[in-house]
Design a protein around this motif. Structure first.
Motif, PDB file in Angstrom:
ATOM      1  N   GLU A  10       0.784  -1.242   0.000  1.00  0.00           N
ATOM      2  CA  GLU A  10       0.000   0.000   0.000  1.00  0.00           C
ATOM      3  C   GLU A  10       0.809   1.283   0.000  1.00  0.00           C
ATOM      4  O   GLU A  10       0.252   2.360  -0.186  1.00  0.00           O
ATOM      5  CB  GLU A  10      -0.977  -0.003   1.189  1.00  0.00           C
ATOM      6  N   SER A  11       2.134   1.221   0.196  1.00  0.00           N
ATOM      7  CA  SER A  11       2.945   2.443   0.249  1.00  0.00           C
ATOM      8  C   SER A  11       4.418   2.106   0.101  1.00  0.00           C
ATOM      9  O   SER A  11       4.828   0.945   0.229  1.00  0.00           O
ATOM     10  CB  SER A  11       2.737   3.161   1.587  1.00  0.00           C
ATOM     11  N   LYS A  12       5.220   3.134  -0.153  1.00  0.00           N
ATOM     12  CA  LYS A  12       6.672   2.956  -0.191  1.00  0.00           C
ATOM     13  C   LYS A  12       7.174   2.441   1.160  1.00  0.00           C
ATOM     14  O   LYS A  12       8.044   1.567   1.203  1.00  0.00           O
ATOM     15  CB  LYS A  12       7.366   4.271  -0.520  1.00  0.00           C
ATOM     16  N   GLU A  13       6.632   3.006   2.225  1.00  0.00           N
ATOM     17  CA  GLU A  13       7.055   2.605   3.573  1.00  0.00           C
ATOM     18  C   GLU A  13       6.739   1.125   3.826  1.00  0.00           C
ATOM     19  O   GLU A  13       7.533   0.420   4.450  1.00  0.00           O
ATOM     20  CB  GLU A  13       6.389   3.486   4.627  1.00  0.00           C
ATOM     21  N   TYR A  41       7.463   2.166  -7.031  1.00  0.00           N
ATOM     22  CA  TYR A  41       8.584   1.961  -6.111  1.00  0.00           C
ATOM     23  C   TYR A  41       8.715   0.465  -5.925  1.00  0.00           C
ATOM     24  O   TYR A  41       7.727  -0.211  -5.622  1.00  0.00           O
ATOM     25  CB  TYR A  41       8.235   2.651  -4.787  1.00  0.00           C
ATOM     26  N   TRP A  57       5.138  -0.942  -4.753  1.00  0.00           N
ATOM     27  CA  TRP A  57       4.007  -0.037  -4.563  1.00  0.00           C
ATOM     28  C   TRP A  57       3.738   0.579  -5.928  1.00  0.00           C
ATOM     29  O   TRP A  57       4.634   1.072  -6.602  1.00  0.00           O
ATOM     30  CB  TRP A  57       4.345   1.064  -3.556  1.00  0.00           C
ATOM     31  N   PRO A  59       1.272   3.311  -7.629  1.00  0.00           N
ATOM     32  CA  PRO A  59       0.258   4.334  -7.376  1.00  0.00           C
ATOM     33  C   PRO A  59      -0.919   4.277  -8.336  1.00  0.00           C
ATOM     34  O   PRO A  59      -1.953   4.881  -8.086  1.00  0.00           O
ATOM     35  CB  PRO A  59       1.033   5.643  -7.528  1.00  0.00           C
TER      36      PRO A  59
END
Length: 72
Positions: A10-13, A41, A57, A59
């Motif tokens: 769900e995210s880069k993190e 990413y 990830w 987007p």
């Protein structure tokens, strides 16, 4: 190995956290997660049996609450 397994997150993190866990569990870092040309990413690791995994990830493909990809 002929194929690459992939997991969209769900995210880069989330990609960074998953990569850290994979390496801590015995995986071998092949490519550190980074911004990629297509706007996402991603990074790669090999699991202890040698299977190659991509953690990414994207987007352009939002995820549902249960982790499914929503295609436009």
């Amino acid at each position: 190995s002929g194929i690459t397994l992939a997991q969209n997150l769900e995210s880069k993190e989330a990609v960074d956290r998953a990569m850290d866990r994979a390496i801590a569990a015995g995986g071998k870092l092949l490519k550190k997660p980074q911004d990629v040309f297509w706007g996402g990413y991603s990074g790669y690791f090999a699991d202890p049996e040698g299977h190659i995994w991509e953690l990414a990830w994207n987007p352009f493909f939002p995820l549902t609450e249960d982790g499914g990809i929503v295609l436009p």
